[in-house]
Structure formats: C-alpha cells, structure tokens
Write an enzyme that holds these catalytic residues in place. Structure first.
Site, PDB file in Angstrom:
ATOM      1  N   CYS A 158       0.818  -1.218   0.000  1.00 30.27           N
ATOM      2  CA  CYS A 158       0.000   0.000   0.000  1.00 30.27           C
ATOM      3  C   CYS A 158       0.853   1.270   0.000  1.00 30.27           C
ATOM      4  O   CYS A 158       0.454   2.296  -0.552  1.00 30.27           O
ATOM      5  CB  CYS A 158      -0.926  -0.001   1.205  1.00 30.27           C
ATOM      6  SG  CYS A 158      -0.090  -0.268   2.783  1.00 30.27           S
ATOM      7  N   HIS A 251      -2.604   7.051   2.722  1.00 33.71           N
ATOM      8  CA  HIS A 251      -1.147   7.135   2.840  1.00 33.71           C
ATOM      9  C   HIS A 251      -0.652   8.313   2.009  1.00 33.71           C
ATOM     10  O   HIS A 251      -0.929   8.397   0.796  1.00 33.71           O
ATOM     11  CB  HIS A 251      -0.477   5.858   2.335  1.00 33.71           C
ATOM     12  CG  HIS A 251      -0.640   4.676   3.242  1.00 33.71           C
ATOM     13  ND1 HIS A 251      -1.258   4.746   4.465  1.00 33.71           N
ATOM     14  CD2 HIS A 251      -0.222   3.383   3.090  1.00 33.71           C
ATOM     15  CE1 HIS A 251      -1.227   3.532   5.031  1.00 33.71           C
ATOM     16  NE2 HIS A 251      -0.608   2.699   4.214  1.00 33.71           N
TER      17      HIS A 251
END
Length: 361
Positions: A158, A251
């Site tokens: 990710c 993120h």
C-alpha cells in the site's frame, strides 16, 4: 459473460476481507459465494463471526450476514464452490505461501492482498496501470505448479501507491534518485482508533518492514520477464522512511526526485494528468476514469478532502516544485485499503478476467 463468476474471500473476517466484501457487494462480474476464515470462526454465521469487529464505515452488507463461514484450511471444499478466490488471510509468511499454492493447485486462481508471494520469481506483482505485461509470467508459474488454470497473482504494498504511479508517468525523463517519506494511516495496520486509542495525537516514526518494501517493490514492478522469472529494474535508487500517523485511511508521501533528462514543471503535470493504462482503455468496473489528478492549491492533497478521489482508486498529487538539492519534489496521496489493498487486488482480478486468465470453472 454468461453468468457472474463465483468468488471466495479467504480471511473474510479481517479488515481487508471486510473491504473485499464491501467492494464486491454489487459487483457486475462477481458474486461472493464463500467466506472463509480461521477454524475459530468456521461454522458460524458471518455476522456472528465478525461480531463487534466490523471496521468499515458502511454497514455490513445484508447478503453476507447469514453466510456460514468455512474453514480456510479446508482447501478442496472451499475451492469446489468457487471460480477463484481473493486472499487476505492472517497467517505467517510461510503459512500464507503454502495455503495460496494449495488453492492454486486445485485449479483455483488466487488474487492476493498478502506480501508472502511478492518475491516469488514467477508470481506477478502488478499495478494494472503500470505493468500488466507481467501477468504473462503466469504461464511459467502454471508449469511449475503443474496446473492448467490455477495460479497466484499479487498486488504490491500500500505504501508505494502514492508515488510509484507518478514516477512511472515520468519515466521518459529517467528519474534516477528518489527520497520518500510516507505518512501512513492506522488502517494499514488493520486498526481503527477504537482499537488503537494511543495513536490519537501521536506519531510513530517506524513501521516494521515498510521501508524495505517501499524501496524495493517499485523496482520489481518496473522489471522485466526473463525466462521463467521477473528480473527487477536497477533504477531509480529509492530510499524511504515510513511514519505511522493518526489518520484512519490514506497514505501520503513526500517525494524528492532527480532526473537524468531536463524537464519543466508544466511537462511533469501534463504527464500525470494525461496518464492512463489498460484498465482505463478496457473500462474495467473498478478502474478510475482519471488515474492521477493534480491539485494546484498549496494545501492539497489532503486526506480529509482527497483520499476518496475516484472512489479511492485514484492518486492525488500536489505541490510539484523545483528543489535546491533535488530536481523536483511533490506530495502524493492514495487510499491505502482501496487502491492500496482490496481495491488494487480487485482491479487485478478484473484485468485477469477481461484477458481470460480467470474464467468460470
């Protein structure tokens, strides 16, 4: 297709498994017929097995509440009911490797969110907009496994989703040195603030294993097939620090880049906003219409405003500026449990279905 493909979700009670189920609830191509988890959950209604641990912001889909959870270790029984599976199991790395290969050997394709097989030489690790050609290695993998239709495919970590696609859009300018700091949400650890109250108002300056993944996995994505393996690229050199921050989803990356070829800020922006890949050309159900957006405001991208761009499947970029030490710097943002996890795996499955790697049994 004549009918929806029958899908199983392995590790269905965990956070990523829950995200898979939420994404698959009204999918035009796929129907979830099996939820599988650990022996402690097996035999229970899905709603009872999850209990108070449902972590999505949307309610548990009604269609799954009464499904009886199967034992993920009953490989043959689970495989007999599905055309392919998504894997989000919570086991040791060796256990994950073994169980995913066991499913593949039942002639059941496995599309995995897990990291265990990311460096298996003949397992493709793919961002469909970047390196779908790596799926060709599946034929070599089938020979090794002795299968006709069973295989494993994985998506990358990710943490890289907020900057690797951007660097790929700029590859003609030959980025050769990259410094990244990622600011990673707590859902990347499978947590919410209810589970992890000590993260409120807190920052943890290290996430185990993330720095190595963030530095090396982009090179495998930019690699090439040579014989029966994927050989990683050797450039650019990437160094990374990964920081856990008090954000639920999203993120963010602060990135500094050196290029071999001279380029203007305007050219960099043009490349990312015009960038598209095969998922956009194929109009896959989960593909973002515009993969990367550029935001001109100085205070963007922001998690609160931009994490759900393109239903969480797009990448938001801002603050492209010249730098006094590096050539340019920018900020990138992506949704870590959608583009970065279950959504990325779902997009891989859609591509594999469109190209007939995944078919009805």
């Amino acid at each position: 297709m004549d009918r929806k493909l029958k899908v199983g979700v392995l590790g269905a009670t965990g956070m990523v498994g829950q995200r898979f189920l939420s994404l698959l609830e009204n999918h035009p191509w796929y129907e979830v017929v099996v939820v599988a988890a650990s022996p402690s959950s097996a035999g229970k209604r899905y709603e009872d097995a999850v209990g108070s641990r449902w972590k999505m912001t949307t309610p548990m889909p009604q269609a799954y509440k009464d499904l009886i959870v199967m034992n993920v270790n009953d490989v043959e029984e689970v495989a007999s009911k599905v055309d392919f599976v998504f894997s989000a199991v919570d086991m040791t790395k060796d256990e994950i490797k073994a169980i995913e290969e066991a499913y593949a050997k039942t002639e059941t394709p496995v599309v995995s969110n897990n990291s265990a097989h990311r460096w298996t030489k003949d397992v493709p690790m793919v961002v469909p907009e970047i390196n779908p050609e790596h799926f060709a290695i599946i034929e070599s993998q089938k020979k090794r496994l002795g299968t006709k239709r069973g295989f494993i495919a994985v998506k990358p970590n990710c943490s890289i989703q907020s900057y690797a696609p951007v660097l790929n859009a700029w590859k003609e300018y030959e980025p050769y040195e990259v410094v990244v700091t990622t600011y990673q949400a707590i859902s990347g650890a499978g947590k919410t603030f209810k589970d992890w109250p000590e993260m409120e108002g807190n920052i943890i300056p290290f996430i185990g294993g993330e720095e190595e993944k963030s530095e090396k996995e982009p090179l495998r994505i930019w690699g090439h097939i040579e014989g029966d393996e994927i050989v990683p690229a050797t450039s650019p050199k990437i160094t990374c620090q990964c920081v856990r921050v008090p954000v639920l989803n999203g993120h963010t990356a602060a990135v500094f880049v050196k290029f071999k070829n001279k380029v203007s800020k305007e050219e960099l922006i043009k490349k990312i906003v015009e960038y598209k890949g095969e998922p956009q050309e194929l109009n896959l159900p989960s593909a973002p219409k515009q993969f990367i957006q550029y935001l001109t405001e100085d205070n963007r991208p922001q998690v609160a405003l931009d994490v759900d761009y393109e239903n969480g499947m797009g990448v938001s970029v801002g603050r492209i500026r010249e730098d006094s030490v590096y050539d340019y710097k920018f900020i990138g943002l992506s949704h870590n449990t959608l583009r970065g996890a279950a959504g990325g795996a779902l997009l891989c499955a859609e591509y594999l279905t469109a190209k007939n790697f995944i078919t009805a049994k």
